[in-house]
Write a protein that holds these residues in place. Sequence first.
Motif, PDB file in Angstrom:
ATOM      1  N   ALA A   1       0.822  -1.208   0.000  1.00 13.63           N
ATOM      2  CA  ALA A   1       0.000   0.000   0.000  1.00 13.63           C
ATOM      3  C   ALA A   1       0.861   1.266   0.000  1.00 13.63           C
ATOM      4  N   SER A   2       2.185   1.117   0.095  1.00 14.34           N
ATOM      5  CA  SER A   2       3.070   2.284   0.148  1.00 14.34           C
ATOM      6  C   SER A   2       3.057   3.038  -1.188  1.00 14.34           C
ATOM      7  N   ASP A   3       3.260   4.375  -1.103  1.00 10.23           N
ATOM      8  CA  ASP A   3       3.279   5.225  -2.303  1.00 10.23           C
ATOM      9  C   ASP A   3       4.734   5.482  -2.714  1.00 10.23           C
ATOM     10  N   TYR A   4       5.180   4.769  -3.737  1.00  8.97           N
ATOM     11  CA  TYR A   4       6.588   4.870  -4.130  1.00  8.97           C
ATOM     12  C   TYR A   4       6.895   6.161  -4.880  1.00  8.97           C
ATOM     13  N   ASP A   5       5.898   6.754  -5.523  1.00  8.25           N
ATOM     14  CA  ASP A   5       6.133   8.056  -6.164  1.00  8.25           C
ATOM     15  C   ASP A   5       6.482   9.102  -5.100  1.00  8.25           C
ATOM     16  N   GLU A   6       5.743   9.060  -4.009  1.00  7.31           N
ATOM     17  CA  GLU A   6       6.003  10.000  -2.911  1.00  7.31           C
ATOM     18  C   GLU A   6       7.380   9.756  -2.287  1.00  7.31           C
ATOM     19  N   MET A   7       7.740   8.473  -2.135  1.00 12.36           N
ATOM     20  CA  MET A   7       9.037   8.155  -1.520  1.00 12.36           C
ATOM     21  C   MET A   7      10.210   8.733  -2.291  1.00 12.36           C
TER      22      MET A   7
ATOM     23  N   SER B   1      17.951  11.484 -25.674  1.00 16.55           N
ATOM     24  CA  SER B   1      18.449  11.113 -27.005  1.00 16.55           C
ATOM     25  C   SER B   1      19.153   9.754 -26.960  1.00 16.55           C
ATOM     26  N   GLY B   2      18.569   8.824 -26.184  1.00 16.23           N
ATOM     27  CA  GLY B   2      19.112   7.477 -26.119  1.00 16.23           C
ATOM     28  C   GLY B   2      20.221   7.298 -25.107  1.00 16.23           C
ATOM     29  N   ARG B   3      20.695   8.408 -24.514  1.00 14.21           N
ATOM     30  CA  ARG B   3      21.784   8.304 -23.527  1.00 14.21           C
ATOM     31  C   ARG B   3      21.225   8.464 -22.120  1.00 14.21           C
ATOM     32  N   PRO B   4      21.702   7.630 -21.171  1.00  9.90           N
ATOM     33  CA  PRO B   4      21.203   7.743 -19.796  1.00  9.90           C
ATOM     34  C   PRO B   4      21.702   9.011 -19.092  1.00  9.90           C
ATOM     35  N   ARG B   5      20.788   9.671 -18.423  1.00 12.82           N
ATOM     36  CA  ARG B   5      21.126  10.861 -17.615  1.00 12.82           C
ATOM     37  C   ARG B   5      20.538  10.659 -16.225  1.00 12.82           C
ATOM     38  N   SER B   6      21.289  11.036 -15.208  1.00 10.50           N
ATOM     39  CA  SER B   6      20.836  10.851 -13.829  1.00 10.50           C
ATOM     40  C   SER B   6      19.484  11.503 -13.584  1.00 10.50           C
ATOM     41  N   SER B   7      18.618  10.792 -12.830  1.00  6.74           N
ATOM     42  CA  SER B   7      17.356  11.398 -12.399  1.00  6.74           C
ATOM     43  C   SER B   7      17.563  12.245 -11.149  1.00  6.74           C
ATOM     44  N   GLY B   8      18.754  12.181 -10.578  1.00  9.05           N
ATOM     45  CA  GLY B   8      19.030  12.921  -9.340  1.00  9.05           C
ATOM     46  C   GLY B   8      18.676  12.146  -8.082  1.00  9.05           C
ATOM     47  N   PHE B   9      18.117  10.949  -8.267  1.00 13.48           N
ATOM     48  CA  PHE B   9      17.650  10.199  -7.092  1.00 13.48           C
ATOM     49  C   PHE B   9      18.791   9.787  -6.167  1.00 13.48           C
ATOM     50  N   VAL B  10      19.861   9.225  -6.727  1.00 11.68           N
ATOM     51  CA  VAL B  10      20.948   8.712  -5.882  1.00 11.68           C
ATOM     52  C   VAL B  10      21.519   9.843  -5.026  1.00 11.68           C
ATOM     53  N   GLU B  11      21.779  10.955  -5.655  1.00 16.70           N
ATOM     54  CA  GLU B  11      22.339  12.094  -4.934  1.00 16.70           C
ATOM     55  C   GLU B  11      21.377  12.588  -3.854  1.00 16.70           C
TER      56      GLU B  11
ATOM     57  N   THR C   1      10.446  11.549  -3.760  1.00 18.73           N
ATOM     58  CA  THR C   1      10.601  13.000  -3.644  1.00 18.73           C
ATOM     59  C   THR C   1      11.546  13.335  -2.491  1.00 18.73           C
ATOM     60  N   ARG C   2      12.054  14.560  -2.459  1.00 18.90           N
ATOM     61  CA  ARG C   2      12.916  14.976  -1.350  1.00 18.90           C
ATOM     62  C   ARG C   2      12.198  14.825  -0.017  1.00 18.90           C
ATOM     63  N   ARG C   3      10.936  15.214  -0.010  1.00 21.33           N
ATOM     64  CA  ARG C   3      10.158  15.110   1.221  1.00 21.33           C
ATOM     65  C   ARG C   3      10.012  13.638   1.643  1.00 21.33           C
TER      66      ARG C   3
ATOM     67  N   PRO D   1      16.219   1.183  -4.644  1.00 24.69           N
ATOM     68  CA  PRO D   1      15.355   1.623  -5.747  1.00 24.69           C
ATOM     69  C   PRO D   1      15.481   0.718  -6.980  1.00 24.69           C
ATOM     70  N   TRP D   2      14.441   0.726  -7.770  1.00 26.03           N
ATOM     71  CA  TRP D   2      14.475   0.075  -9.083  1.00 26.03           C
ATOM     72  C   TRP D   2      15.435   0.861  -9.965  1.00 26.03           C
ATOM     73  N   VAL D   3      16.315   0.162 -10.658  1.00 27.58           N
ATOM     74  CA  VAL D   3      17.354   0.840 -11.439  1.00 27.58           C
ATOM     75  C   VAL D   3      16.755   1.818 -12.456  1.00 27.58           C
ATOM     76  N   GLU D   4      15.583   1.503 -12.980  1.00 26.72           N
ATOM     77  CA  GLU D   4      15.022   2.380 -14.026  1.00 26.72           C
ATOM     78  C   GLU D   4      14.556   3.727 -13.465  1.00 26.72           C
ATOM     79  N   HIS D   5      14.487   3.835 -12.135  1.00 20.32           N
ATOM     80  CA  HIS D   5      14.153   5.126 -11.537  1.00 20.32           C
ATOM     81  C   HIS D   5      15.374   6.002 -11.293  1.00 20.32           C
ATOM     82  N   LEU D   6      16.556   5.484 -11.620  1.00 18.48           N
ATOM     83  CA  LEU D   6      17.775   6.247 -11.354  1.00 18.48           C
ATOM     84  C   LEU D   6      18.176   7.154 -12.504  1.00 18.48           C
ATOM     85  N   TYR D   7      17.536   6.969 -13.661  1.00 15.65           N
ATOM     86  CA  TYR D   7      17.969   7.741 -14.825  1.00 15.65           C
ATOM     87  C   TYR D   7      16.815   7.880 -15.809  1.00 15.65           C
TER      88      TYR D   7
END
Length: 319
Positions: free
Chosen positions: A214-220, A248-258, A222-224, A238-244
């Motif tokens: 029942a947890s809300d992973y979208d909310e988790m 244009s086909g190249r992976p860019r950080s989503s900022g999550f790890v930081e 966020t910074r809050r 985290p699921w790896v696909e949420h990290l980037y």
Amino acid sequence: MNSQTKPVVIAHRGASGYIPEHTLAAKALAFAMGADYLEQDVVASRDDALVVLHDIHLDRVTDVVQAFPDRARADGRYYVRDFDLDELRSLCVWERMNADGSSVYPKRFPPRSGSFRIHTLGEELELVAALNASLGKRAGVYPEIKRPAWHKQEGVDIAPRMLDELTAFGYRDRDDPAYVQCFDADELVRLRNELGCELRLVQLIGDNSWGESASDYDEMRTRRGLKKLAATVDGVGPWVEHLYALDSGRPRSSGFVEAAQSEGLVVHPFTFRRDSLPSGFESFDALLAFVLGELGADGLFTDFPDLARRIIDASPLPN
Ligand code: CA
């Protein structure tokens, strides 16, 4: 990498890229391949034994359909919770199958072969302790409480039982080589605040579409949300696909790890598989170079602990 120490290799269901997942053989191989942590997924039998299996179902990884053809529920699935430990031990554990019986990972262990058996959490903790003794190592354990709300509906509370078993094997506080993981945020809060668990805790963060809890992973994410998690847990998985994101086909950080690390959380993403790469990557090495080198993750769950070990050991950071 951002951290001062080398990332940890977590053997996902053991060396499951080579031997059927969650067998003692897969764990021993992962140990020999130099995994820092061995993962245990924990579910309960009808007689309340804790066994190491990924699913609450048996039909994708065992011969239960052949052995107990009349024991499915109305949905056609065979539940671990409907079998006593003695019955579970009588099953063969096979390489993971799709619903139609085909292999999920065709290049892995041959289908419906081997003579592997289901084992208990206690038996696996004993193996890890024994291998640490005989090999002079200090590999850790990384148990996951599977579907705690579902298990409670079924009349069994896994968390206190699991903590008792961990305590019996000397896993008591944050200095011990263990992480306890769960997708269910409420259960982790309960472990920390009601059950007195002093082990390191990891919040698994999936995608809301999976319906894991029942947890809300979208909310988790966020910074809050991360700040709130950091009041209870030591890390996030985290699921790896949420990290980037792909640009244009190249992976860019989503900022999550930081963002997670800035809240003091370690980040152990899942799941790294040579034979099932996430979008945007053409090789396992390129994937790890990005996630460990560019994003600076603190570890990773992988079916291929030998490959991750090799890449991490080749990096210049101290152990
Ligand atoms: Ca798991």
